[in-house]
Scaffold this motif. Structure first.
Motif, PDB file in Angstrom:
ATOM      1  N   PHE A  80       0.949  -1.409  -0.318  1.00 43.86           N
ATOM      2  CA  PHE A  80       0.381  -0.169   0.316  1.00 43.86           C
ATOM      3  C   PHE A  80       1.051   1.021   0.046  1.00 43.86           C
ATOM      4  CE2 PHE A  80      -2.361   2.950   3.057  1.00 43.86           C
ATOM      5  CZ  PHE A  80      -3.189   3.160   1.921  1.00 43.86           C
ATOM      6  N   TRP A  81       2.009   0.943   0.823  1.00 42.63           N
ATOM      7  CA  TRP A  81       2.746   1.859   0.524  1.00 42.63           C
ATOM      8  C   TRP A  81       3.362   3.435  -0.314  1.00 42.63           C
ATOM      9  CZ3 TRP A  81       5.750  -0.156   5.854  1.00 42.63           C
ATOM     10  CH2 TRP A  81       4.772  -0.654   6.256  1.00 42.63           C
ATOM     11  N   SER A 285      -4.446  11.989   8.610  1.00 47.95           N
ATOM     12  CA  SER A 285      -5.521  12.463   8.799  1.00 47.95           C
ATOM     13  C   SER A 285      -6.374  13.423   8.649  1.00 47.95           C
ATOM     14  CB  SER A 285      -5.414  12.300  10.429  1.00 47.95           C
ATOM     15  OG  SER A 285      -4.821  13.871  10.974  1.00 47.95           O
ATOM     16  N   SER A 288      -8.574  14.446   5.713  1.00 51.49           N
ATOM     17  CA  SER A 288      -9.412  12.921   5.307  1.00 51.49           C
ATOM     18  C   SER A 288     -10.656  13.190   6.670  1.00 51.49           C
ATOM     19  CB  SER A 288      -8.578  11.738   5.362  1.00 51.49           C
ATOM     20  OG  SER A 288      -7.682  11.484   6.622  1.00 51.49           O
ATOM     21  N   ARG A 358      -3.291  -1.788  -4.083  1.00 54.48           N
ATOM     22  CA  ARG A 358      -2.373  -2.406  -3.545  1.00 54.48           C
ATOM     23  C   ARG A 358      -1.412  -2.213  -4.915  1.00 54.48           C
ATOM     24  NH1 ARG A 358      -4.737  -0.916   0.631  1.00 54.48           N
ATOM     25  NH2 ARG A 358      -5.210  -2.480   1.989  1.00 54.48           N
ATOM     26  N   ASN A 426     -14.577   1.961   1.518  1.00 54.42           N
ATOM     27  CA  ASN A 426     -14.028   3.308   2.055  1.00 54.42           C
ATOM     28  C   ASN A 426     -12.947   2.742   2.620  1.00 54.42           C
ATOM     29  OD1 ASN A 426     -16.015   3.373   0.097  1.00 54.42           O
ATOM     30  ND2 ASN A 426     -17.238   4.940   1.648  1.00 54.42           N
ATOM     31  N   TRP A 427     -12.904   2.423   3.680  1.00 53.44           N
ATOM     32  CA  TRP A 427     -11.884   1.567   4.690  1.00 53.44           C
ATOM     33  C   TRP A 427     -10.698   2.111   4.488  1.00 53.44           C
ATOM     34  CZ3 TRP A 427     -12.527   6.229   7.796  1.00 53.44           C
ATOM     35  CH2 TRP A 427     -12.978   6.884   8.381  1.00 53.44           C
ATOM     36  N   GLY A 428     -11.061   0.645   3.038  1.00 54.77           N
ATOM     37  CA  GLY A 428     -10.009   0.162   2.791  1.00 54.77           C
ATOM     38  C   GLY A 428     -10.451  -1.617   3.332  1.00 54.77           C
ATOM     39  N   ALA A 429      -9.056  -2.308   3.571  1.00 58.00           N
ATOM     40  CA  ALA A 429      -9.249  -3.787   4.536  1.00 58.00           C
ATOM     41  C   ALA A 429      -8.236  -4.106   4.814  1.00 58.00           C
ATOM     42  CB  ALA A 429      -9.635  -4.863   2.571  1.00 58.00           C
ATOM     43  N   HIS A 432      -4.027  -2.980   6.363  1.00 51.04           N
ATOM     44  CA  HIS A 432      -3.663  -1.681   5.693  1.00 51.04           C
ATOM     45  C   HIS A 432      -4.875  -0.617   5.735  1.00 51.04           C
ATOM     46  CE1 HIS A 432       0.576  -1.788   4.585  1.00 51.04           C
ATOM     47  NE2 HIS A 432       0.090  -2.907   3.996  1.00 51.04           N
ATOM     48  N   CYS A 434      -7.746   1.645   7.784  1.00 51.21           N
ATOM     49  CA  CYS A 434      -7.318   3.182   8.378  1.00 51.21           C
ATOM     50  C   CYS A 434      -7.202   2.687   9.575  1.00 51.21           C
ATOM     51  CB  CYS A 434      -8.053   3.907   7.796  1.00 51.21           C
ATOM     52  SG  CYS A 434      -7.449   5.234   8.957  1.00 51.21           S
TER      53      CYS A 434
HETATM   54  C1  HEM Z   1     -13.001   9.901   7.001  1.00 54.73           C
HETATM   55  C2  HEM Z   1     -11.110  10.286   7.689  1.00 54.73           C
HETATM   56  C3  HEM Z   1     -10.276   9.409   7.279  1.00 54.73           C
HETATM   57  C4  HEM Z   1     -10.038   8.392   6.533  1.00 54.73           C
HETATM   58  C5  HEM Z   1     -11.108   8.557   5.025  1.00 54.73           C
HETATM   59  C6  HEM Z   1      -9.110   7.575   6.008  1.00 54.73           C
HETATM   60  C7  HEM Z   1      -8.951   7.040   4.901  1.00 54.73           C
HETATM   61  C8  HEM Z   1      -7.197   6.162   4.441  1.00 54.73           C
HETATM   62  C9  HEM Z   1      -7.023   4.470   3.895  1.00 54.73           C
HETATM   63  C10 HEM Z   1      -8.720   4.283   2.707  1.00 54.73           C
HETATM   64  C11 HEM Z   1      -6.974   4.454   4.596  1.00 54.73           C
HETATM   65  C12 HEM Z   1      -5.971   2.390   3.627  1.00 54.73           C
HETATM   66  C13 HEM Z   1      -6.527   1.672   3.976  1.00 54.73           C
HETATM   67  C14 HEM Z   1      -6.218   0.445   2.964  1.00 54.73           C
HETATM   68  O1  HEM Z   1      -5.473   0.690   1.740  1.00 54.73           O
HETATM   69  O2  HEM Z   1      -6.883  -0.232   3.682  1.00 54.73           O
HETATM   70  C15 HEM Z   1      -6.157   4.502   4.745  1.00 54.73           C
HETATM   71  C16 HEM Z   1      -4.320   3.872   5.913  1.00 54.73           C
HETATM   72  C17 HEM Z   1      -4.530   5.239   6.917  1.00 54.73           C
HETATM   73  N1  HEM Z   1      -5.163   6.075   7.465  1.00 54.73           N
HETATM   74 FE1  HEM Z   1      -7.130   6.668   7.432  1.00 54.73          FE
HETATM   75  N2  HEM Z   1      -7.960   8.154   6.548  1.00 54.73           N
HETATM   76  C18 HEM Z   1      -9.047   8.793   7.884  1.00 54.73           C
HETATM   77  C19 HEM Z   1      -8.673   9.001   8.984  1.00 54.73           C
HETATM   78  C20 HEM Z   1      -7.075   9.105   9.512  1.00 54.73           C
HETATM   79  C21 HEM Z   1      -6.775   9.420  10.883  1.00 54.73           C
HETATM   80  C22 HEM Z   1      -7.831  10.152  12.039  1.00 54.73           C
HETATM   81  C23 HEM Z   1      -6.087   8.155  11.459  1.00 54.73           C
HETATM   82  C24 HEM Z   1      -5.011   9.011  12.157  1.00 54.73           C
HETATM   83  C25 HEM Z   1      -5.433   9.063  13.260  1.00 54.73           C
HETATM   84  C26 HEM Z   1      -5.377   7.797  10.319  1.00 54.73           C
HETATM   85  C27 HEM Z   1      -4.425   7.237   9.598  1.00 54.73           C
HETATM   86  C28 HEM Z   1      -3.906   6.020   9.080  1.00 54.73           C
HETATM   87  C29 HEM Z   1      -3.087   5.467   8.953  1.00 54.73           C
HETATM   88  C30 HEM Z   1      -1.850   5.253   9.588  1.00 54.73           C
HETATM   89  C31 HEM Z   1      -2.519   4.088   7.533  1.00 54.73           C
HETATM   90  C32 HEM Z   1      -1.915   3.284   7.074  1.00 54.73           C
HETATM   91  C33 HEM Z   1      -2.011   2.321   7.938  1.00 54.73           C
HETATM   92  C34 HEM Z   1      -1.461   1.262   7.138  1.00 54.73           C
HETATM   93  O3  HEM Z   1      -0.741   1.242   5.930  1.00 54.73           O
HETATM   94  O4  HEM Z   1      -1.668   0.275   7.624  1.00 54.73           O
HETATM   95  N3  HEM Z   1      -6.606   8.411   8.974  1.00 54.73           N
HETATM   96  N4  HEM Z   1      -6.878   5.563   5.911  1.00 54.73           N
END
Ligand code: HEM
Length: 493
Positions: A80-81, A285, A288, A358, A426-429, A432, A434
């Motif tokens: 994902f990264w 964060s 988003s 991915r 939307n939040w992925g799966a 990774h 979120c």
């Molecule tokens: C409505 C707000 C947010 C949305 C729509 C969102 C959406 C996402 C999505 C779609 C991913 C990738 C998931 C995947 O591909 O499986 C992701 C990953 C991530 N998000 Fe969020 N996010 C939000 C808020 C936040 C917040 C508040 C934080 C931290 C406090 C955060 C930290 C992260 C991190 C660190 C990852 C990477 C996780 C990984 O690679 O294992 N996100 N987010």
């Protein structure tokens, strides 16, 4: 020597008839996605289309049936990264990148501590409204997006850097916000001005990238004593022989969770790494969450019929709270508000047309034989999945009760705003998915509770035709330049 051309994929490739320019994709990629979804994805087949982040390789759009096969594959095989890097090139110009420790700190540290954070988050929310929201006894025009960003940023600062640095007028607040805006604008400038092999030069020659490096250096300085405090507090617990204290520790914030995550992986956390890790959390964060918040506000304006029921629900729960202080449990009782938020997330896909992107690092074969060579981005067309009548009956109707009914009928633990489920990608799966989604859910609820309790809001006359949402490549962004009228009201909660 030029790298060999990537292999050709034996999959349908969809493009625009006539003008097939990059700018057309910027505005209208949803049209191709929609066509591909109806023709292929809905019927269980993949298709490909232009990848806005990769001129050499098309992007592979996959039907949801493939998600289970890839969601737990480790990052070093199914990355994902790398997708994030392709999109933003941040980590190639000195900006922060997601790491195992960042993901762990959010997944474990933040989510475990969230129950203790609601009261400080509520205080930060109220203090920030008092500071940022102009007085509006009469209808007053304002841009809600900058307000949302400031309020969410001050709430998240209290959770991310803790009491020493997280205060409203602290240097950290200004510094970190400036860093995030430099980090969001610099990559596209570098992409346009420099060839890939000269990206590294931009740290010396490009103003935006230099600003990022300057903020990173200052952050390192101001974080040094804070990190030392967390190390001391951890040592104190260790000296007392306490492994897992009951209740919150002295510090429950991002600095502590990142220290825990590094220690768990046998790594030393340096102030510079800490600065980078905190910045990547903020970059992930702030926009988003504020974008999701703005989409909810636009939906409340578009579908006001349930607002009185939502306000009533808030009043009922609030009336039982000692001192008016919200808890995680109480926020969980706001089921209609939650359902409204999830419906907003369904129809606007949390600002992205695709999800769970991915990139396989070696040739990847699915069980049915579909083979994707390394380096190609695969993604799931989440927006169109949300409008598939086989997934959500009557998908074109905004139904604020939709997810509440599903909770009542099938499973009360699923279909929350922050739930990861087959009906919404939307939040992925998987690994990774979120990790900040629960934090986003609770901060948005606190923000909306205050908004509904203290303000009326409506669109300005004359801007009926101004778009509420704007397509940009594979993003669907609520219009940040659309002003709204606000007026204070006395609704005692
Ligand atoms: C409505 C707000 C947010 C949305 C729509 C969102 C959406 C996402 C999505 C779609 C991913 C990738 C998931 C995947 O591909 O499986 C992701 C990953 C991530 N998000 Fe969020 N996010 C939000 C808020 C936040 C917040 C508040 C934080 C931290 C406090 C955060 C930290 C992260 C991190 C660190 C990852 C990477 C996780 C990984 O690679 O294992 N996100 N987010």
């Amino acid at each position: 020597k030029r790298a060999p051309a990537p292999p050709k994929l034996d999959l349908p490739y969809l493009k625009f008839e006539g003008d097939n320019s990059a700018s057309r994709y910027r505005m209208e990629s949803e049209t191709i996605l929609g066509r591909g979804y109806a023709q292929y994805t809905k019927k269980g087949s993949p298709f490909t289309m232009r990848d806005p982040n990769d001129p050499e390789r098309p992007m592979v759009m996959l039907p949801a049936k493939y998600i289970d096969e890839i969601k737990w594959i480790p990052e070093n095989r199914m990355s994902f990264w790398k997708h994030i890097d392709k999109q933003s090139i941040l980590s190639q110009i000195g900006g922060p990148g997601i790491t195992e420790e960042v993901a762990l700190a959010a997944r474990q540290g933040l989510n475990r501590a969230l129950v203790y954070l609601i009261e400080p988050l509520q205080k930060a929310c109220l203090a920030s409204y008092a500071k940022e929201m102009p007085s509006c006894p009469e209808w007053t025009s304002m841009l809600p997006y900058p307000l949302l960003i400031k309020i969410f940023a001050s709430m998240s600062a209290c959770a991310i850097v803790g009491p020493e640095l997280g205060g409203l007028d602290s240097e950290w607040q200004g510094l970190s916000m400036n860093y995030v805006s430099a980090a969001l604008s610099a990559p596209s400038i570098v992409k346009n001005k420099y060839p890939t092999w000269l990206y590294w030069l931009s740290q010396y020659t490009n103003g935006g990238v230099r600003t990022m490096w300057k903020h990173r250096a200052r952050a390192r300085e101001i974080l040094t004593p804070v990190l030392q405090n967390r190390i001391n507090a951890t040592e104190e617990l260790k000296a007392k022989g306490i492994k897992k204290p009951k209740g919150p520790r002295k510090y429950e914030d991002g600095v502590q969770w990142l220290l825990d995550a590094h220690t768990a992986h046998g790594k030393i956390l340096t102030p510079d790494q800490l600065a980078q890790d905190l910045f990547v959390i903020m970059t992930a964060s702030i926009h988003s969450t504020s974008g999701a918040g703005l989409a909810i506000i636009f939906d409340m304006l578009e579908h006001p019929d349930t607002l009185s029921d939502i306000t009533q629900e808030i009043l009922e729960v609030q009336s039982k709270l000692p001192g008016g202080i919200w808890t995680r449990k109480a926020l969980g009782q706001l089921k209609l508000l939650d359902s409204f938020m999830r419906e907003s997330a369904r129809v606007h896909a949390l600002t992205q047309y695709t999800a769970a992107q991915r990139i396989p690092t070696e040739t990847w074969s699915f069980k049915d034989g579909l083979t994707i060579p390394s380096g190609f981005t695969m993604a799931f067309p989440s927006y169109h999945h949300n409008f598939d009548s086989a997934v959500h009956p009557h998908p074109d109707t905004f139904n604020a009760y939709r997810h509440l009914r599903k909770r009542e009928e099938s499973n009360t633990h699923k279909f929350h705003f922050a739930s990861v489920s087959e009906d919404m990608l939307n939040w992925g799966a998987g690994r990774h998915a979120c990790p900040g989604r629960f934090f986003a859910q609770e901060t948005l609820k606190l923000l909306i509770i205050h908004l509904l309790a203290h303000y009326e809001f409506k669109h300005e006359a004359g801007n009926e035709k101004t778009p509420r949402f704007i397509s940009n490549n594979l993003f669907l962004i609520p219009n940040p330049a659309l002003p709204i009228l606000f007026k204070e009201r006395e609704l005692s909660l």
